[in-house]
Design an enzyme around this catalytic site. Structure first.
Site, PDB file in Angstrom:
ATOM      1  N   GLU A 256     -23.590 -14.772   1.379  1.00 23.26           N
ATOM      2  CA  GLU A 256     -22.331 -15.540   1.364  1.00 23.26           C
ATOM      3  C   GLU A 256     -22.443 -16.691   2.364  1.00 23.26           C
ATOM      4  O   GLU A 256     -21.768 -17.706   2.249  1.00 23.26           O
ATOM      5  CB  GLU A 256     -21.150 -14.612   1.707  1.00 23.26           C
TER       6      GLU A 256
ATOM      7  N   ASP B  16     -10.664 -11.997  -4.352  1.00 26.33           N
ATOM      8  CA  ASP B  16      -9.351 -11.779  -3.716  1.00 26.33           C
ATOM      9  C   ASP B  16      -8.330 -12.616  -4.486  1.00 26.33           C
ATOM     10  O   ASP B  16      -7.989 -13.724  -4.075  1.00 26.33           O
ATOM     11  CB  ASP B  16      -9.400 -12.260  -2.260  1.00 26.33           C
TER      12      ASP B  16
ATOM     13  N   HIS C 204     -11.259  -6.920  -4.006  1.00 22.05           N
ATOM     14  CA  HIS C 204     -10.825  -6.186  -2.803  1.00 22.05           C
ATOM     15  C   HIS C 204      -9.326  -5.946  -2.928  1.00 22.05           C
ATOM     16  O   HIS C 204      -8.557  -6.913  -3.115  1.00 22.05           O
ATOM     17  CB  HIS C 204     -11.070  -7.016  -1.545  1.00 22.05           C
TER      18      HIS C 204
ATOM     19  N   HIS D 120      -2.798  -6.018   5.316  1.00 16.94           N
ATOM     20  CA  HIS D 120      -2.959  -4.688   5.945  1.00 16.94           C
ATOM     21  C   HIS D 120      -1.657  -4.220   6.595  1.00 16.94           C
ATOM     22  O   HIS D 120      -1.317  -3.039   6.540  1.00 16.94           O
ATOM     23  CB  HIS D 120      -4.080  -4.724   6.989  1.00 16.94           C
TER      24      HIS D 120
ATOM     25  N   SER E 209     -11.954  -1.000  -1.653  1.00 14.86           N
ATOM     26  CA  SER E 209     -11.084  -1.088  -0.483  1.00 14.86           C
ATOM     27  C   SER E 209     -11.694  -0.344   0.700  1.00 14.86           C
ATOM     28  O   SER E 209     -12.455   0.610   0.532  1.00 14.86           O
ATOM     29  CB  SER E 209      -9.701  -0.502  -0.808  1.00 14.86           C
ATOM     30  N   THR E 210     -11.345  -0.811   1.896  1.00 16.24           N
ATOM     31  CA  THR E 210     -11.848  -0.233   3.141  1.00 16.24           C
ATOM     32  C   THR E 210     -10.845   0.808   3.651  1.00 16.24           C
ATOM     33  O   THR E 210      -9.726   0.434   4.037  1.00 16.24           O
ATOM     34  CB  THR E 210     -11.972  -1.348   4.220  1.00 16.24           C
ATOM     35  N   PRO E 211     -11.207   2.096   3.674  1.00 18.92           N
ATOM     36  CA  PRO E 211     -10.264   3.111   4.168  1.00 18.92           C
ATOM     37  C   PRO E 211      -9.922   2.859   5.636  1.00 18.92           C
ATOM     38  O   PRO E 211     -10.807   2.541   6.440  1.00 18.92           O
ATOM     39  CB  PRO E 211     -11.040   4.423   4.008  1.00 18.92           C
TER      40      PRO E 211
HETATM   41  C1  LIG Z   1     -13.888 -14.070   0.881  1.00 17.54           C
HETATM   42  N1  LIG Z   1     -15.070 -13.290   0.877  1.00 17.54           N
HETATM   43  C2  LIG Z   1     -15.211 -12.042   1.433  1.00 17.54           C
HETATM   44  N2  LIG Z   1     -16.397 -11.754   2.039  1.00 17.54           N
HETATM   45  C3  LIG Z   1     -16.575 -10.579   2.662  1.00 17.54           C
HETATM   46  N3  LIG Z   1     -15.639  -9.611   2.726  1.00 17.54           N
HETATM   47  C4  LIG Z   1     -14.466  -9.842   2.121  1.00 17.54           C
HETATM   48  C5  LIG Z   1     -14.192 -11.044   1.441  1.00 17.54           C
HETATM   49  N4  LIG Z   1     -12.959 -10.965   0.924  1.00 17.54           N
HETATM   50  C6  LIG Z   1     -12.456  -9.746   1.286  1.00 17.54           C
HETATM   51  N5  LIG Z   1     -13.368  -9.084   2.025  1.00 17.54           N
HETATM   52  C7  LIG Z   1     -13.219  -7.743   2.648  1.00 17.54           C
HETATM   53  O1  LIG Z   1     -12.142  -7.062   2.021  1.00 17.54           O
HETATM   54  C8  LIG Z   1     -11.140  -6.692   2.998  1.00 17.54           C
HETATM   55  C9  LIG Z   1      -9.750  -6.739   2.383  1.00 17.54           C
HETATM   56  O2  LIG Z   1      -9.603  -5.725   1.393  1.00 17.54           O
HETATM   57  P1  LIG Z   1      -9.490  -4.158   1.743  1.00 17.54           P
HETATM   58  O3  LIG Z   1      -8.684  -4.013   3.013  1.00 17.54           O
HETATM   59  O4  LIG Z   1     -10.880  -3.631   1.876  1.00 17.54           O
HETATM   60  O5  LIG Z   1      -8.765  -3.598   0.548  1.00 17.54           O
HETATM   61  C10 LIG Z   1     -11.349  -7.705   4.114  1.00 17.54           C
HETATM   62  O6  LIG Z   1     -10.829  -7.224   5.344  1.00 17.54           O
HETATM   63  C11 LIG Z   1     -12.864  -7.875   4.133  1.00 17.54           C
HETATM   64  O7  LIG Z   1     -13.484  -6.827   4.839  1.00 17.54           O
HETATM   65 ZN   LIG Z   2     -15.849  -9.907  -1.730  1.00 18.69          ZN
END
Ligand SMILES: CNc1ncnc2c1ncn2[C@@H]1O[C@H](COP(=O)(O)O)[C@@H](O)[C@H]1O
Ligand SMILES: [Zn+2]
Length: 349
Positions: A206, A288, A18, A72, A104-106
């Site tokens: 998860e 992450d 992410h 963010h 990534s989440t737009p």
């Molecule tokens: C730890 N396990 C996890 N499980 C679920 N979703 C996760 C995550 N880790 C990250 N994200 C998802 O990725 C977003 C951040 O990156 P972006 O803003 O999209 O680039 C988080 O806000 C969450 O929606």
């Molecule tokens: Zn993930």
């Protein structure tokens, strides 16, 4: 070659990262400098040190979702987002990654629309391919804790972006706080994206939720993320495990993420061993790397040390990962790259 060097030099494939969770401390500091120099408001000072979640941290999976707002806050302008993307791609490249599907989440922010958000990341990926010997592709994320209408809007955007940038945008995924939202509500958006040609990956299992796991496996995503609670000994059931074994859907395995969020008590009890023994396809990933202070080569090393894999077996994990990438047109090139490394460094083993 010692294991640490081997894991770094091995050409690796990252399929579950992410963007905003991957920002290293150094990238975050660059962003803070940029905000200060541009006169942009930066309200992250008070909780900046809370961004990283280590092994001894008392925060659990649910607490993790708070920390993403720190990243963010520092990626709210196109320039900052571009800086974050470029630095992150460089870090993966320096760690020996030869192909990455970054997700990534737009977001609409005060300074850009969701469309600009995607355009910015895509342009950075296109530019990076000129300087780096690493290919990068984008997976567009849907956050399951947002309203379904938002997911539908992101599916529209993903489909448009796929038409506009077919060489970069490869897929759509579902992530976010796993205890919030219902998978079934997102099926129409995911189905539309898939029918338009995008590949799908889902965060699955998860947390303990056998019913949802079965629904997800039935949906037949191209890959699943985590799969922590699918085995009956780890919160799954005989049905969830047998559904996974039959479907053989590749699992994106994120060891340190699972340990640091306490989804798994320690590395030794991680479900990697069950997946490995059952011959379920797996890809070692970081999730992450910024939040959990890790790297892709560190994940390979931990995996090798915990499960006593020799260097040939470790290299095979990277080789097999090539089959599960969403950009099918580059699979062969990547396989050759990993195979060349194996021929050069593993023949004596
Ligand atoms: C730890 N396990 C996890 N499980 C679920 N979703 C996760 C995550 N880790 C990250 N994200 C998802 O990725 C977003 C951040 O990156 P972006 O803003 O999209 O680039 C988080 O806000 C969450 O929606
Ligand atoms: Zn993930």
């Amino acid at each position: 070659m010692d294991l640490k060097t081997f894991c770094r030099d091995l050409p690796k494939i990252e399929l579950h990262a992410h963007l905003n969770g991957s920002l290293s401390r150094s990238t975050m500091l660059h962003l803070k400098r940029f905000y200060a120099d541009s006169g942009l408001e930066d309200n992250t000072n008070a909780f900046f040190d809370e961004f990283q979640i280590g092994a001894g941290d008392c925060r659990n999976l649910s607490d993790c979702f708070q920390v993403f707002s720190i990243a963010h806050a520092l990626t709210s302008t196109p320039e900052a987002l571009a800086m974050a993307t470029t630095l992150t791609l460089q870090e993966f490249h320096s760690d020996g990654c030869c192909y990455i599907e970054l997700r990534s989440t737009p977001r609409n922010t005060q300074y850009m629309t969701k469309e600009q958000y995607v355009d910015t990341i895509v342009h950075c990926m296109q530019k990076s391919s000129i300087h780096l010997s690493m290919l990068s592709r984008l997976i567009i994320s849907i956050n399951r804790s947002y309203p379904v209408s938002e997911a539908e809007a992101i599916a529209d955007l993903a489909i448009e972006s796929y038409k506009k940038y077919p060489d970069v945008v490869v897929g759509m995924e579902l992530s976010g706080e796993p205890t919030v939202g219902k998978f079934q509500d997102f099926v129409p958006a995911l189905t539309r994206a898939r029918n338009a040609g995008l590949k799908i990956t889902l965060h699955c299992g998860e947390v303990c939720n056998p019913e949802e796991i079965l629904e997800m496996i039935k949906f037949k995503p191209g890959r699943i993320g985590h799969g922590t609670c699918i085995h009956p000994k780890l919160g799954g059931t005989d049905d969830t495990w047998s559904a996974l074994c039959t479907s053989k859907i590749p699992v994106e395995v994120c060891l340190t993420s699972n340990v640091n969020t306490k989804s798994t008590p320690d590395y030794e009890s991680h479900h990697f061993k069950y997946l490995y023994e059952a011959g379920i396809p797996m890809i070692i990933c970081t999730d992450d790397k910024g939040v959990f202070t890790t790297s892709l080569s560190q994940e390979y090393r931990i995996c090798a040390e915990t499960f006593s894999l020799n260097q040939v077996k470790v290299a095979r994990l990277a080789l097999e990962a090539c089959q599960y990438i969403f950009a099918e047109d580059v699979q062969k090139t990547l396989k050759n790259k990993v195979q060349d490394f194996i021929n050069k460094y593993c023949l004596s083993q």
